[in-house]
Design a protein around this motif. Structure first.
Motif, short mmCIF file in Angstrom:
data_model
loop_
_atom_site.label_atom_id
_atom_site.label_comp_id
_atom_site.label_asym_id
_atom_site.label_seq_id
_atom_site.Cartn_x
_atom_site.Cartn_y
_atom_site.Cartn_z
N GLY A 1 -43.42 -75.17 10.33
CA GLY A 1 -44.03 -76.48 10.09
C GLY A 1 -45.00 -76.87 11.19
N ALA A 2 -44.64 -76.58 12.45
CA ALA A 2 -45.53 -76.88 13.56
C ALA A 2 -46.82 -76.06 13.46
CB ALA A 2 -44.83 -76.60 14.89
N GLN A 3 -46.70 -74.81 13.05
CA GLN A 3 -47.89 -73.96 12.91
C GLN A 3 -48.81 -74.48 11.81
OE1 GLN A 3 -48.72 -71.55 10.35
NE2 GLN A 3 -50.31 -70.42 11.46
N LEU A 4 -48.22 -74.88 10.68
CA LEU A 4 -49.04 -75.42 9.59
C LEU A 4 -49.73 -76.71 10.01
CD1 LEU A 4 -46.61 -74.88 6.57
CD2 LEU A 4 -48.73 -73.65 7.05
N ALA A 5 -49.00 -77.59 10.71
CA ALA A 5 -49.60 -78.84 11.17
C ALA A 5 -50.73 -78.57 12.15
CB ALA A 5 -48.53 -79.72 11.82
N VAL B 1 -52.68 -75.93 12.36
CA VAL B 1 -53.85 -75.39 11.65
C VAL B 1 -54.61 -76.50 10.93
CG1 VAL B 1 -54.57 -73.89 9.75
CG2 VAL B 1 -52.91 -73.08 11.42
N GLN B 2 -53.87 -77.42 10.28
CA GLN B 2 -54.54 -78.46 9.52
C GLN B 2 -55.11 -79.57 10.41
OE1 GLN B 2 -55.25 -77.98 6.36
NE2 GLN B 2 -54.16 -76.04 6.64
N LEU B 3 -54.61 -79.69 11.64
CA LEU B 3 -55.13 -80.72 12.55
C LEU B 3 -56.29 -80.24 13.39
CD1 LEU B 3 -51.80 -82.39 13.79
CD2 LEU B 3 -53.49 -83.33 12.20
N THR B 4 -56.61 -78.94 13.32
CA THR B 4 -57.78 -78.45 14.03
C THR B 4 -59.04 -78.93 13.32
OG1 THR B 4 -57.67 -76.40 12.74
CG2 THR B 4 -56.60 -76.41 14.90
N HIS B 5 -60.14 -78.89 14.00
CA HIS B 5 -61.40 -79.39 13.44
C HIS B 5 -62.43 -78.26 13.42
CE1 HIS B 5 -59.98 -83.51 13.45
NE2 HIS B 5 -59.53 -83.31 14.66
N PRO B 6 -62.92 -77.91 12.22
CA PRO B 6 -62.44 -78.38 10.92
C PRO B 6 -61.19 -77.60 10.51
CG PRO B 6 -64.23 -76.83 10.60
CD PRO B 6 -64.07 -76.99 12.09
N PRO B 7 -60.32 -78.22 9.69
CA PRO B 7 -59.14 -77.50 9.20
C PRO B 7 -59.56 -76.35 8.29
CG PRO B 7 -59.39 -79.60 8.07
CD PRO B 7 -60.39 -79.60 9.18
N ARG B 8 -58.72 -75.32 8.23
CA ARG B 8 -59.01 -74.15 7.41
C ARG B 8 -58.02 -74.08 6.25
NH1 ARG B 8 -62.37 -70.84 10.53
NH2 ARG B 8 -62.12 -69.18 8.98
N LEU C 1 -52.07 -65.69 9.06
CA LEU C 1 -52.70 -65.37 10.32
C LEU C 1 -53.84 -64.37 10.14
CD1 LEU C 1 -49.59 -65.08 12.69
CD2 LEU C 1 -51.25 -66.96 12.58
N LEU C 2 -53.63 -63.40 9.25
CA LEU C 2 -54.66 -62.39 9.01
C LEU C 2 -55.81 -62.92 8.17
CD1 LEU C 2 -52.42 -59.26 8.31
CD2 LEU C 2 -53.63 -59.83 10.41
N PHE C 3 -55.50 -63.84 7.25
CA PHE C 3 -56.52 -64.41 6.36
C PHE C 3 -56.45 -65.94 6.45
CE2 PHE C 3 -55.05 -60.39 4.51
CZ PHE C 3 -56.24 -59.69 4.45
N PRO C 4 -57.01 -66.53 7.50
CA PRO C 4 -56.87 -67.98 7.72
C PRO C 4 -57.67 -68.84 6.77
CG PRO C 4 -58.32 -67.03 9.37
CD PRO C 4 -57.75 -65.87 8.60
#
Length: 269
Positions: A48-52, A54-61, A107-110
């Motif tokens: 869950g922390a990893q998903l959060a 990734v989505q909180l990075t700018h821009p999210p992927r 991780l391989l296909f973000p």
């Protein structure tokens, strides 16, 4: 390079979660059920922390692997909650294996960065669709547990503990199917009515894309299953088979189409 596109924090969290998932998936008997559940809970938190992150990075992927990863995490969220409500619920170590695989794929296909100009409602629309994915994944898991419980009942000796009653598993399965069907319907209606606002002028009205066709077919299968259960009493293996067909079509609709676009064709949808 694909590997270089993910942040180091996302990689560390993802690898830690994947390793933690692999422990109960491969060695649950060796470490014991209690320890396996604790490690699974730790993996779920790291996931869950990893998903959060990734989505909180700018821009999210986002992409096909991210959608798979979120779906597995949601299914495991249901499992964590259910274990509190039904302590005798059978262990689902196979889900841990799926979690590990989904994280490695993510991780391989973000995926591709979401455009900065996308509508704020796009996140809500995606959340509805992914929540439907998660609920149907939980329903599939319950269908598998039903099939296993029915087989064990036929082979069990008198007095053997059968775990959660078969009827309880079936009731939970249909509840997840019903909730997932409602969210899937809302997702389809929102895409039909507000496609232009969500995705731009090229998405006005219904478009006969592979994604839409497979999603519509899955909706029809789930609608027939719920109607057949309500009016004709469909249950047991027939219900599980229809659930698997509907879930497979839904998987092909979004994950399959994006996999072809991202991996085989090498371009964002």
């Amino acid at each position: 390079m694909i590997l270089a596109s993910a942040s180091s924090v996302a990689w560390l969290l993802g690898l830690a979660a994947a390793v933690a998932y692999a422990v109960p998936a491969l060695a649950a008997r060796a470490i014991g059920a209690v320890s396996a559940r604790r490690v699974l809970t730790l993996a779920w938190l790291l996931h869950g922390a990893q998903l959060a992150w990734v989505q909180l990075t700018h821009p999210p992927r986002f992409g096909f692997a991210q959608s798979l990863s979120i779906t597995v995490w949601l299914a495991l969220t249901v499992y964590v909650i259910e274990r509190r409500l039904y302590p005798r619920l059978p262990a689902r170590w196979a889900l841990a294996g799926f979690g590990s695989l989904a994280i490695v794929l993510a991780l391989l296909f973000p995926g591709a960065p979401l455009p900065a100009t996308s509508s704020p409602l796009l996140g809500l629309h995606s959340a509805l669709g992914l929540s439907a994915y998660g609920l149907f994944a939980a329903a599939v898991a319950h269908g598998w547990l039903m099939t296993r419980a029915e087989r064990q009942m036929r082979q069990a000796a008198p007095g053997q503990d059968a775990g959660v009653p078969l009827l309880t598993l079936e009731r939970l399965m249909f509840r997840f199917i019903g909730a997932g069907f409602v969210l899937l319907t809302l997702t389809l209606v929102a895409g039909l009515l507000f496609g232009e606002q969500l995705y731009g002028p090229a998405h006005v009205g219904w478009r006969w894309t592979h994604k839409n066709v497979f999603t519509l077919l899955s909706w029809i299968v789930f609608a027939a299953l719920l109607l057949g259960h309500w009016r004709l009493g469909w249950r047991g293996r027939r219900a599980v088979r229809m659930l698997d067909v509907g879930a497979g079509l839904l998987l092909l609709g979004y994950v399959g189409s994006r996999f072809v676009m991202e991996v085989l064709l090498g371009r964002a949808p």
